[in-house]
Design a protein around this motif. Sequence first.
Motif, PDB file in Angstrom:
ATOM      1  N   TYR A   1      47.409  27.946  31.587  1.00 39.43           N
ATOM      2  CA  TYR A   1      47.411  29.189  31.281  1.00 39.43           C
ATOM      3  C   TYR A   1      46.656  30.045  32.348  1.00 39.43           C
ATOM      4  O   TYR A   1      45.395  29.459  32.808  1.00 39.43           O
ATOM      5  CB  TYR A   1      46.776  29.674  29.865  1.00 39.43           C
ATOM      6  N   ILE A   2      46.723  31.099  32.617  1.00 44.37           N
ATOM      7  CA  ILE A   2      45.794  32.105  33.672  1.00 44.37           C
ATOM      8  C   ILE A   2      45.402  33.296  32.956  1.00 44.37           C
ATOM      9  O   ILE A   2      46.125  33.817  32.016  1.00 44.37           O
ATOM     10  CB  ILE A   2      46.776  32.161  34.807  1.00 44.37           C
ATOM     11  N   SER A   3      44.164  33.695  33.414  1.00 43.34           N
ATOM     12  CA  SER A   3      43.704  34.723  32.611  1.00 43.34           C
ATOM     13  C   SER A   3      42.474  35.537  33.769  1.00 43.34           C
ATOM     14  O   SER A   3      42.118  34.765  34.772  1.00 43.34           O
ATOM     15  CB  SER A   3      42.893  34.642  31.467  1.00 43.34           C
TER      16      SER A   3
ATOM     17  N   ASP B   1      45.020  39.809  30.094  1.00 39.02           N
ATOM     18  CA  ASP B   1      44.926  38.684  28.873  1.00 39.02           C
ATOM     19  C   ASP B   1      45.715  37.413  29.530  1.00 39.02           C
ATOM     20  O   ASP B   1      46.192  37.656  30.668  1.00 39.02           O
ATOM     21  CB  ASP B   1      46.385  39.333  27.984  1.00 39.02           C
ATOM     22  N   GLU B   2      45.334  36.625  28.758  1.00 41.76           N
ATOM     23  CA  GLU B   2      46.041  34.937  29.054  1.00 41.76           C
ATOM     24  C   GLU B   2      47.471  35.000  28.963  1.00 41.76           C
ATOM     25  O   GLU B   2      47.732  35.280  27.842  1.00 41.76           O
ATOM     26  CB  GLU B   2      45.071  34.041  28.269  1.00 41.76           C
TER      27      GLU B   2
ATOM     28  N   GLU C   1      50.874  32.024  29.926  1.00 42.80           N
ATOM     29  CA  GLU C   1      51.023  30.888  30.147  1.00 42.80           C
ATOM     30  C   GLU C   1      51.755  30.766  31.626  1.00 42.80           C
ATOM     31  O   GLU C   1      52.559  31.683  32.094  1.00 42.80           O
ATOM     32  CB  GLU C   1      52.138  30.100  29.455  1.00 42.80           C
TER      33      GLU C   1
ATOM     34  N   TYR D   1      47.169  39.238  38.577  1.00 39.53           N
ATOM     35  CA  TYR D   1      46.141  38.123  38.321  1.00 39.53           C
ATOM     36  C   TYR D   1      45.696  37.631  39.922  1.00 39.53           C
ATOM     37  O   TYR D   1      44.610  37.350  40.179  1.00 39.53           O
ATOM     38  CB  TYR D   1      46.735  36.959  37.808  1.00 39.53           C
TER      39      TYR D   1
ATOM     40  N   TYR E   1      40.184  34.533  39.166  1.00 42.33           N
ATOM     41  CA  TYR E   1      41.074  34.208  37.863  1.00 42.33           C
ATOM     42  C   TYR E   1      40.271  32.821  37.258  1.00 42.33           C
ATOM     43  O   TYR E   1      40.084  32.168  38.150  1.00 42.33           O
ATOM     44  CB  TYR E   1      42.451  34.361  37.963  1.00 42.33           C
ATOM     45  N   SER E   2      40.950  32.720  35.981  1.00 46.48           N
ATOM     46  CA  SER E   2      40.453  31.498  35.292  1.00 46.48           C
ATOM     47  C   SER E   2      41.801  30.813  34.659  1.00 46.48           C
ATOM     48  O   SER E   2      42.727  31.461  34.604  1.00 46.48           O
ATOM     49  CB  SER E   2      39.564  31.694  34.350  1.00 46.48           C
TER      50      SER E   2
ATOM     51  N   ARG F   1      43.164  27.657  32.063  1.00 51.15           N
ATOM     52  CA  ARG F   1      42.723  27.013  30.872  1.00 51.15           C
ATOM     53  C   ARG F   1      43.916  25.981  30.664  1.00 51.15           C
ATOM     54  O   ARG F   1      45.016  26.505  30.922  1.00 51.15           O
ATOM     55  CB  ARG F   1      42.632  27.806  29.681  1.00 51.15           C
TER      56      ARG F   1
END
Length: 175
Positions: free
Chosen positions: A102-104, A109-110, A112, A138, A144-145, A147
Amino acid sequence: MKLNKFTAVVFIAILIASCNVIDDLLTFSIDNQTTFKIESGFPLGTAFEIITPEITTNSSADFENNNTKADLVKDVKLNSLKLTITDPANKSFSFLKSIHIYISTSDNDEIELAYLDDINATSNTIDLICTTQKLDKYIKASTYSLRTTAVLKEAITQDITIQSDMKFRVTADPF
């Protein structure tokens, strides 16, 4: 009358073809890379999370290198996401049942990014299935992060380091 219809059809076909050519000229790739670790001791059959450190996009430099600016970028999609086990060198992905990434960003918002279920790999690389999400906001962000959620099907006795190579397809407007 037939000549006018034929001329109109030819004109429309040329217009559509020229738009596709312009989009191709204004399309380029941005590559990003990060690593994460799956630690030994996670339970089998249960999803667990792995958070990566923030990834600096450096997208403004990528946009400039491709003669565009962030405000002209109209479409960013993930083209490919490849995972490679870098440590231990002889390990394959046979231990993994499924993985979802997932990216956020701090402002968004996060969503997929990519996934692979029912993994049956015997090599140290796998290609994930990319979602069709629009990723403009993004990639335009400074960081960006990611998960990751994963489910193991085999116990692992040592930590596994995985490199993630992402290739984004970027299309910009000409003006």
